[in-house]
Enzyme design. Structure first.
Site, PDB file in Angstrom:
ATOM      1  N   MET A   1      29.795 -13.714 -27.853  1.00  0.00           N
ATOM      2  CA  MET A   1      30.094 -13.006 -26.610  1.00  0.00           C
ATOM      3  C   MET A   1      29.994 -13.877 -25.360  1.00  0.00           C
ATOM      4  SD  MET A   1      30.789 -10.205 -28.006  1.00  0.00           S
ATOM      5  CE  MET A   1      31.185  -9.356 -26.492  1.00  0.00           C
ATOM      6  N   GLY A   2      29.453 -15.071 -25.473  1.00  0.00           N
ATOM      7  CA  GLY A   2      29.206 -15.876 -24.273  1.00  0.00           C
ATOM      8  C   GLY A   2      30.390 -16.707 -23.815  1.00  0.00           C
TER       9      GLY A   2
ATOM     10  N   LYS B 186      33.622 -23.736 -22.710  1.00  0.00           N
ATOM     11  CA  LYS B 186      32.363 -23.179 -23.237  1.00  0.00           C
ATOM     12  C   LYS B 186      32.429 -23.098 -24.755  1.00  0.00           C
ATOM     13  CE  LYS B 186      30.830 -20.220 -19.424  1.00  0.00           C
ATOM     14  NZ  LYS B 186      30.601 -18.821 -19.030  1.00  0.00           N
TER      15      LYS B 186
ATOM     16  N   LYS C 170      39.803  -5.733 -11.808  1.00  0.00           N
ATOM     17  CA  LYS C 170      38.428  -6.058 -11.394  1.00  0.00           C
ATOM     18  C   LYS C 170      38.500  -7.364 -10.623  1.00  0.00           C
ATOM     19  CE  LYS C 170      34.935  -7.635 -14.160  1.00  0.00           C
ATOM     20  NZ  LYS C 170      33.758  -7.584 -15.063  1.00  0.00           N
TER      21      LYS C 170
ATOM     22  N   HIS D  89      20.455 -12.538 -18.843  1.00  0.00           N
ATOM     23  CA  HIS D  89      20.752 -11.209 -18.284  1.00  0.00           C
ATOM     24  C   HIS D  89      21.519 -10.328 -19.272  1.00  0.00           C
ATOM     25  CE1 HIS D  89      21.657  -8.250 -15.229  1.00  0.00           C
ATOM     26  NE2 HIS D  89      22.942  -8.347 -15.517  1.00  0.00           N
ATOM     27  N   GLN D  90      22.597 -10.879 -19.836  1.00  0.00           N
ATOM     28  CA  GLN D  90      23.442 -10.060 -20.721  1.00  0.00           C
ATOM     29  C   GLN D  90      22.748  -9.767 -22.056  1.00  0.00           C
ATOM     30  OE1 GLN D  90      26.428  -8.882 -19.822  1.00  0.00           O
ATOM     31  NE2 GLN D  90      26.557 -10.039 -17.908  1.00  0.00           N
TER      32      GLN D  90
END
Ligand code: NAD
Length: 321
Positions: free
Chosen positions: A219-220, A226, A67, A138-139
């Protein structure tokens, strides 16, 4: 070669097909039948964009590819197109010839939601009733819809750094008929399952915000620096990951490892639980935590499923190449 344009994908790809593809490839990874290539991610010094590649080979599913894409922060404001842009390329593993080009934007949201869902299916308590959401971007909408399908949830509670975004989630709960409530972070103690999907660089969810027996899907965090949850939470939990190498370098575990709170050897592949080589949750009081960093093989597995669906529906475009 076949092309499946982005515009066709929402009508082709279901949450179920995405879940099956991701579950299967996580199992193949844990069995040693599939592996991810090192991730390339570069700040290209143009449009403030981050561009890169995620690839891999699934020998069991015979899927090879990558990807390509990333994040263009000015897209929405300047061009009214979404900031995350990606495309998947699949290759014939027998010859190396390009086999398909598939839009990667909608696919990314569904494959990410599928990953947390796989973790809920295999690690959450069977009697989980309250779903906690952290994040409302969004997610998060995709995460919420997919998570709600995994247990008989009776209530959704949610917190977001920007509370004005919470109606995004309330609307989905309205649609599916599950009561919704905005809470403070300490209210998350009522949750049996918590899905966290923010772009934060400092923890929101603290260890004391999580009750015994909860399953947490982080999940972020998919980049160095992060962080969504307090590192101490990982020390209290049994930690699972899509891929351990990514979990310790770009996932939530990077912080607990750096602070010496957990060992890499103590992180288990979710695929081992799927394959039955790890028992998963061992008691109703155990906290389980899934560090979902997002691996290339997830994209490839879902893209391959999309190609099959597009062929069956006659919407794949064939070009001589
Ligand atoms: P988005 O911009 O639509 O939403 C961002 C969310 O983070 C919002 O809820 C926002 O309120 C919250 N947020 C922003 N700053 C915050 C802070 N300082 N503290 C706490 N919360 C904060 O983004 P998105 O597309 O929903 O993506 C969310 C995250 O998921 C990003 O970090 C993205 O890179 C990551 N992601 C991970 C995967 C994966 O496979 N694991 C896949 C896709 C996206």
């Amino acid at each position: 070669m076949l092309i499946v344009p982005e515009r066709e994908i929402p009508d082709l790809l279901t949450r179920g097909a995405s879940f099956d593809a991701v579950e299967k490839v996580f199992a193949a990874m844990a069995a040693g039948d599939a592996y991810n290539f090192p991730v390339v991610r570069e700040a290209i010094d143009h449009e403030d964009a981050l561009y890169g590649f995620k690839g891999g080979f699934d020998a069991k599913g015979q899927v090879l590819g990558l990807k390509a894409g990333g994040f263009w922060p000015n897209n929405m404001e300047r061009r009214q197109i979404i900031n995350h842009q990606s495309t998947v390329f699949l290759f014939d593993p027998d010859t190396g010839r390009v086999a398909a080009m598939v839009g990667g934007n909608y696919l990314t949201a569904l494959r990410t939601a599928a990953a947390s869902s796989v973790s809920i299916r295999h690690l959450a308590r069977g009697d989980a009733k309250v779903l906690g959401m952290i994040g409302a971007g969004h997610q998060a909408s995709f995460q919420l819809r997919a998570a709600l399908e995994q247990r008989e949830f009776e209530r959704v509670i949610a917190w977001n750094y920007h509370p004005e975004m919470l109606p995004n989630l309330a609307k989905i709960c309205d649609e599916v008929g599950v009561p919704f409530q905005a809470v403070e972070l300490d209210g998350m103690r009522e949750a049996d399952v918590i899905v966290s999907i923010t772009s934060a660089f400092a923890p929101s969810l603290m260890a004391d915000h999580v009750a015994p027996g909860t399953h947490v899907a982080c999940m972020g965090t998919d980049t160095k620096g992060k962080q969504e949850v307090e590192a101490q939470l990982l020390a209290r939990a049994t930690v699972f990951a899509d891929e351990v190498a990514q979990s310790v370098s770009i996932g939530e575990a990077q912080h607990a490892i750096a602070e010496g709170l957990i060992d890499k050897a103590g992180i288990h592949q979710i695929g081992a639980v799927i394959n039955g080589t790890h028992p998963g949750r061992r008691s109703d009081g155990e906290i389980t935590l899934f560090d979902g960093t997002g691996v290339g093989l997830q994209d490839l597995a879902v893209a391959a499923a999309i190609v099959d669906l597009a062929k069956a529906k006659g919407v794949a475009i064939e070009v001589e190449f």
